[in-house]
Scaffold this active site. Structure first.
Site, short mmCIF file in Angstrom:
data_model
loop_
_atom_site.label_atom_id
_atom_site.label_comp_id
_atom_site.label_asym_id
_atom_site.label_seq_id
_atom_site.Cartn_x
_atom_site.Cartn_y
_atom_site.Cartn_z
N SER A 1 0.86 -1.18 0.00
CA SER A 1 0.00 0.00 0.00
C SER A 1 0.89 1.23 0.00
O SER A 1 1.72 1.41 0.90
CB SER A 1 -0.88 0.00 1.25
OG SER A 1 -1.28 1.34 1.52
N ASP B 1 -6.18 -6.47 4.59
CA ASP B 1 -5.61 -5.12 4.59
C ASP B 1 -5.62 -4.53 6.00
O ASP B 1 -6.69 -4.35 6.59
CB ASP B 1 -6.46 -4.25 3.64
CG ASP B 1 -5.92 -2.84 3.49
OD1 ASP B 1 -4.85 -2.52 4.03
OD2 ASP B 1 -6.60 -2.04 2.81
N HIS C 1 -8.50 0.91 -3.69
CA HIS C 1 -9.38 0.65 -2.55
C HIS C 1 -10.11 1.96 -2.25
O HIS C 1 -9.52 2.89 -1.71
CB HIS C 1 -8.50 0.18 -1.38
CG HIS C 1 -9.21 0.02 -0.08
ND1 HIS C 1 -8.53 -0.13 1.11
CD2 HIS C 1 -10.52 -0.04 0.24
CE1 HIS C 1 -9.40 -0.28 2.09
NE2 HIS C 1 -10.62 -0.20 1.59
N ASP D 1 -4.77 3.52 -1.75
CA ASP D 1 -5.83 3.86 -0.80
C ASP D 1 -6.41 5.24 -1.10
O ASP D 1 -5.72 6.25 -0.97
CB ASP D 1 -5.26 3.83 0.63
CG ASP D 1 -5.02 2.41 1.09
OD1 ASP D 1 -5.95 1.61 1.03
OD2 ASP D 1 -3.87 2.11 1.49
N MET E 1 -9.06 7.97 -0.01
CA MET E 1 -9.87 8.36 1.15
C MET E 1 -10.46 9.75 0.94
O MET E 1 -9.80 10.63 0.40
CB MET E 1 -9.01 8.37 2.41
CG MET E 1 -8.31 7.05 2.68
SD MET E 1 -7.45 7.12 4.25
CE MET E 1 -6.55 5.56 4.19
N MET F 1 -10.97 -6.08 5.95
CA MET F 1 -10.19 -5.08 6.67
C MET F 1 -9.82 -5.63 8.04
O MET F 1 -10.69 -6.08 8.80
CB MET F 1 -11.01 -3.79 6.87
CG MET F 1 -11.24 -2.95 5.62
SD MET F 1 -9.76 -2.53 4.68
CE MET F 1 -8.78 -1.61 5.88
N HIS G 1 -1.33 -1.51 -4.16
CA HIS G 1 -2.58 -1.15 -3.49
C HIS G 1 -2.62 0.37 -3.28
O HIS G 1 -1.69 0.96 -2.72
CB HIS G 1 -2.63 -1.88 -2.14
CG HIS G 1 -3.90 -1.70 -1.39
ND1 HIS G 1 -5.03 -2.47 -1.61
CD2 HIS G 1 -4.23 -0.86 -0.38
CE1 HIS G 1 -5.99 -2.11 -0.78
NE2 HIS G 1 -5.53 -1.12 -0.03
N MET H 1 -12.21 4.20 -0.27
CA MET H 1 -12.80 4.46 1.05
C MET H 1 -13.51 5.80 0.94
O MET H 1 -13.10 6.81 1.52
CB MET H 1 -11.69 4.48 2.12
CG MET H 1 -11.19 3.08 2.43
SD MET H 1 -9.58 3.12 3.24
CE MET H 1 -8.52 3.23 1.82
C1 DX5 Z 1 -6.10 1.56 5.87
C2 DX5 Z 1 -5.70 1.28 4.43
C3 DX5 Z 1 -4.60 0.32 4.32
C4 DX5 Z 1 -3.34 0.77 4.97
C5 DX5 Z 1 -2.58 -0.44 5.40
O1 DX5 Z 1 -7.16 2.42 5.88
O2 DX5 Z 1 -6.79 0.76 3.71
O3 DX5 Z 1 -4.37 -0.10 2.99
O4 DX5 Z 1 -2.53 1.56 4.15
O5 DX5 Z 1 -1.48 0.02 6.05
P1 DX5 Z 1 -0.67 -0.86 7.09
O6 DX5 Z 1 -0.17 -2.06 6.36
O7 DX5 Z 1 0.38 0.08 7.51
O8 DX5 Z 1 -1.64 -1.23 8.20
ZN ZN Z 2 -6.37 -0.26 1.73
#
Ligand code: DX5
Ligand code: ZN
Length: 224
Positions: A7, A174, A65, A34, A36, A136, A32, A67
């Site tokens: 990620s 994740d 991903h 993220d 947000m 998650m 990956h 969010m």
């Molecule tokens: C959390 C994200 C993850 C995050 C994982 O909201 O969806 O993808 O980056 O990070 P680590 O591996 O550091 O928990």
């Molecule tokens: Zn993620």
């Protein structure tokens, strides 16, 4: 087959291409990303322009991903930017079946994500159409949070349902995946391992990716 999906959330954004390349040399096979929105999760990250730049920086599939509260509005934009896989949260999709089909209509693999408090059973009716389920193992929003062990049984349950119903979605995990937790997630059935902090948080992403994949592979061999 076990795959590592670093990620980029914990990467140095000023050196993103280089960091992604290093993770790739360490054996990562998916990146990956993220996304947000500051509404569904209490943090803001990146949007389509960064996905577009990443697309030029790597040939690996980009696993976006989402969010965000309104994924339907953004699926075409992320697909155009170069996403290969797009996952959406069960918790925000009023018409999950429609949204997953929307992702596929845009030529991407479709994933459904469940938060730690969301049961696997909320996905019962869409398991036939998903390409992957993302479990998650932290509450989404931030990197480097501690792994929540009570989410492990959901990976096992998803593997069990897949066998019983003869389906072929993949199981992704994740949050908090690192050298201390990777063996457990693999033993419980996770196959696509997202890791942010453990790959980019310290040291060399190439070496970190190699070490994680090695630990994951060893756990697979011990799997009964
Ligand atoms: C959390 C994200 C993850 C995050 C994982 O909201 O969806 O993808 O980056 O990070 P680590 O591996 O550091 O928990
Ligand atoms: Zn993620």
């Amino acid at each position: 087959m076990i795959e590592l999906a670093p990620s980029i959330l914990s990467a140095d954004f000023a050196r993103l291409g280089e960091q992604v390349q290093a993770a790739c040399e360490g054996g990562a096979s998916v990146i990956h990303v993220d996304i947000m929105d500051g509404h569904f999760v209490p943090n803001l990250t990146i949007g389509p322009p960064v996905v577009k730049s990443l697309r030029k920086a790597t040939d690996l599939p980009l696993d976006c991903h989402l969010m965000i509260d309104n994924p339907d509005e953004f699926i075409p934009v992320f697909a155009d930017a170069g996403a290969n896989w797009i996952s959406v949260h069960q918790e925000v999709c009023r018409h999950l079946n429609r949204t997953l089909n929307h992702i596929k209509d845009h030529g991407c693999r479709a994933g459904a994500v469940i938060n730690p408090a969301t049961p696997v059973e909320t996905l019962t009716e869409v398991l036939e159409i998903v390409d992957y389920v993302l479990v998650m193992s932290v509450n989404p929003g931030f990197g480097a949070q501690p792994f929540i062990p009570s989410t492990l049984h959901k990976m096992r349950r998803l593997a069990e349902i897949r066998r019983q119903r003869d389906l072929n979605y993949r199981i992704e995990v994740d949050g908090g995946v690192g050298l201390d937790t990777v063996a457990d997630v693999v033993r419980f059935g996770a196959e696509i391992l997202v890791a942010g902090n453990a790959v980019f948080g310290h040291g060399d992403p190439k070496k970190n990716a190699e070490a994680l994949l090695k630990a994951a592979t060893e756990a697979t061999l011990l799997k009964v």
